[in-house]
Design a protein around this motif. Sequence first.
Motif, PDB file in Angstrom:
ATOM      1  N   GLY A 120      67.920  67.160  47.549  1.00  0.00           N
ATOM      2  CA  GLY A 120      69.326  67.472  47.304  1.00  0.00           C
ATOM      3  C   GLY A 120      70.298  66.662  48.133  1.00  0.00           C
ATOM      4  N   GLU A 121      71.125  67.348  48.926  1.00  0.00           N
ATOM      5  CA  GLU A 121      72.129  66.680  49.741  1.00  0.00           C
ATOM      6  C   GLU A 121      71.663  66.514  51.191  1.00  0.00           C
ATOM      7  OE1 GLU A 121      76.159  67.932  49.342  1.00  0.00           O
ATOM      8  OE2 GLU A 121      75.954  68.432  47.226  1.00  0.00           O
ATOM      9  N   ASP A 123      69.406  64.590  54.421  1.00  0.00           N
ATOM     10  CA  ASP A 123      69.510  63.306  55.109  1.00  0.00           C
ATOM     11  C   ASP A 123      68.176  62.567  55.100  1.00  0.00           C
ATOM     12  OD1 ASP A 123      72.105  63.941  55.696  1.00  0.00           O
ATOM     13  OD2 ASP A 123      71.749  64.392  57.813  1.00  0.00           O
ATOM     14  N   SER A 179      73.043  60.068  54.626  1.00  0.00           N
ATOM     15  CA  SER A 179      73.277  61.335  53.939  1.00  0.00           C
ATOM     16  C   SER A 179      73.324  61.157  52.423  1.00  0.00           C
ATOM     17  CB  SER A 179      74.594  61.954  54.421  1.00  0.00           C
ATOM     18  OG  SER A 179      74.882  63.123  53.674  1.00  0.00           O
ATOM     19  N   PHE A 180      72.628  62.029  51.728  1.00  0.00           N
ATOM     20  CA  PHE A 180      72.654  62.040  50.271  1.00  0.00           C
ATOM     21  C   PHE A 180      73.670  63.046  49.723  1.00  0.00           C
ATOM     22  CE2 PHE A 180      68.846  59.564  50.597  1.00  0.00           C
ATOM     23  CZ  PHE A 180      68.748  58.876  49.399  1.00  0.00           C
ATOM     24  N   ARG A 181      74.641  63.405  50.543  1.00  0.00           N
ATOM     25  CA  ARG A 181      75.675  64.310  50.049  1.00  0.00           C
ATOM     26  C   ARG A 181      76.439  63.636  48.898  1.00  0.00           C
ATOM     27  NH1 ARG A 181      77.849  62.053  54.627  1.00  0.00           N
ATOM     28  NH2 ARG A 181      79.958  61.198  54.428  1.00  0.00           N
ATOM     29  N   LYS A 182      76.972  64.434  48.013  1.00  0.00           N
ATOM     30  CA  LYS A 182      77.649  63.915  46.831  1.00  0.00           C
ATOM     31  C   LYS A 182      78.923  63.159  47.213  1.00  0.00           C
ATOM     32  CE  LYS A 182      76.021  67.489  43.643  1.00  0.00           C
ATOM     33  NZ  LYS A 182      76.434  68.601  42.740  1.00  0.00           N
ATOM     34  N   LYS A 187      76.112  57.931  42.387  1.00  0.00           N
ATOM     35  CA  LYS A 187      75.355  59.048  41.831  1.00  0.00           C
ATOM     36  C   LYS A 187      73.883  58.832  42.137  1.00  0.00           C
ATOM     37  CE  LYS A 187      74.636  61.751  37.622  1.00  0.00           C
ATOM     38  NZ  LYS A 187      74.973  61.910  36.192  1.00  0.00           N
ATOM     39  N   TYR A 188      73.215  59.897  42.567  1.00  0.00           N
ATOM     40  CA  TYR A 188      71.818  59.785  42.958  1.00  0.00           C
ATOM     41  C   TYR A 188      70.896  60.305  41.867  1.00  0.00           C
ATOM     42  CZ  TYR A 188      74.017  59.179  47.518  1.00  0.00           C
ATOM     43  OH  TYR A 188      74.797  58.724  48.552  1.00  0.00           O
ATOM     44  N   TYR A 211      63.006  60.834  46.722  1.00  0.00           N
ATOM     45  CA  TYR A 211      64.231  61.644  46.682  1.00  0.00           C
ATOM     46  C   TYR A 211      64.118  62.608  45.517  1.00  0.00           C
ATOM     47  CZ  TYR A 211      69.008  63.165  45.990  1.00  0.00           C
ATOM     48  OH  TYR A 211      70.114  63.951  45.833  1.00  0.00           O
ATOM     49  N   LEU A 213      66.220  65.419  43.507  1.00  0.00           N
ATOM     50  CA  LEU A 213      67.569  65.967  43.249  1.00  0.00           C
ATOM     51  C   LEU A 213      67.522  67.476  43.108  1.00  0.00           C
ATOM     52  CD1 LEU A 213      70.546  65.196  42.766  1.00  0.00           C
ATOM     53  CD2 LEU A 213      70.005  65.000  40.328  1.00  0.00           C
TER      54      LEU A 213
END
Length: 213
Positions: A120-121, A123, A179-182, A187-188, A211, A213
């Motif tokens: 998700g979001e 690190d 960080s994979f925060r939005k 877009k991931y 990763y 989602l």
Amino acid sequence: RRLASEGCRSRLPWGIALAKFKKDPNNVIPIIESLMYDTEEYVRKSVANNINDISKDNPQIVYTLIEKWYGKNINIDWIFKHGCRTLLKSGDPKIMKVFGYHDPKFIDIANIKSSKSVNGEGDFEFSFDIKSKKGNIGKLRIEFAIEFVRMKGKSSKKVFKIGEGDYDINSKHISKHFSFRKISTRKYYSGNHKFSIIINGIEKYLSDFKYIL
């Protein structure tokens, strides 16, 4: 004066690309050269951004500009350092040499630790040591890259700067996270992403992580 530079940028982010100047920016050169000695930082920054635009389509013109102007004073040198950021990120050998970043063949990457997966979001965390095989590690540009999974099996590589400097030590520890925060600009997608460590434009380590989602 800033408008003069911004108005002829071939790849102005909030405007329409100027195809004519992307193909041949020679008519732009007299404008940005007349602003090299400008006393205002915001004008010099615009000149640097203009040079960065030119570098994406016509790097040979930037090489010529550097030969003519680099070393005149600290403000002009800053213009070119900022204006060559795309070439630096791509590891362009000529530009690396101009700014004193040499082949890091004497540098080893050791004690590497990194996340095996991210949800998700969360690190992506990593750390490593930079070690010299001879003396001090010297002048380094330290970066990492993530090759993101995109739609339909495609991928896109993004380089991120960690730091740069002339280090009079024989080793340096690095600890970072991504960080994979939005965010609105990226877009991931789920899948196997690649992670690499780059020293002076040369990839010194490559691995992957998952990763979800």
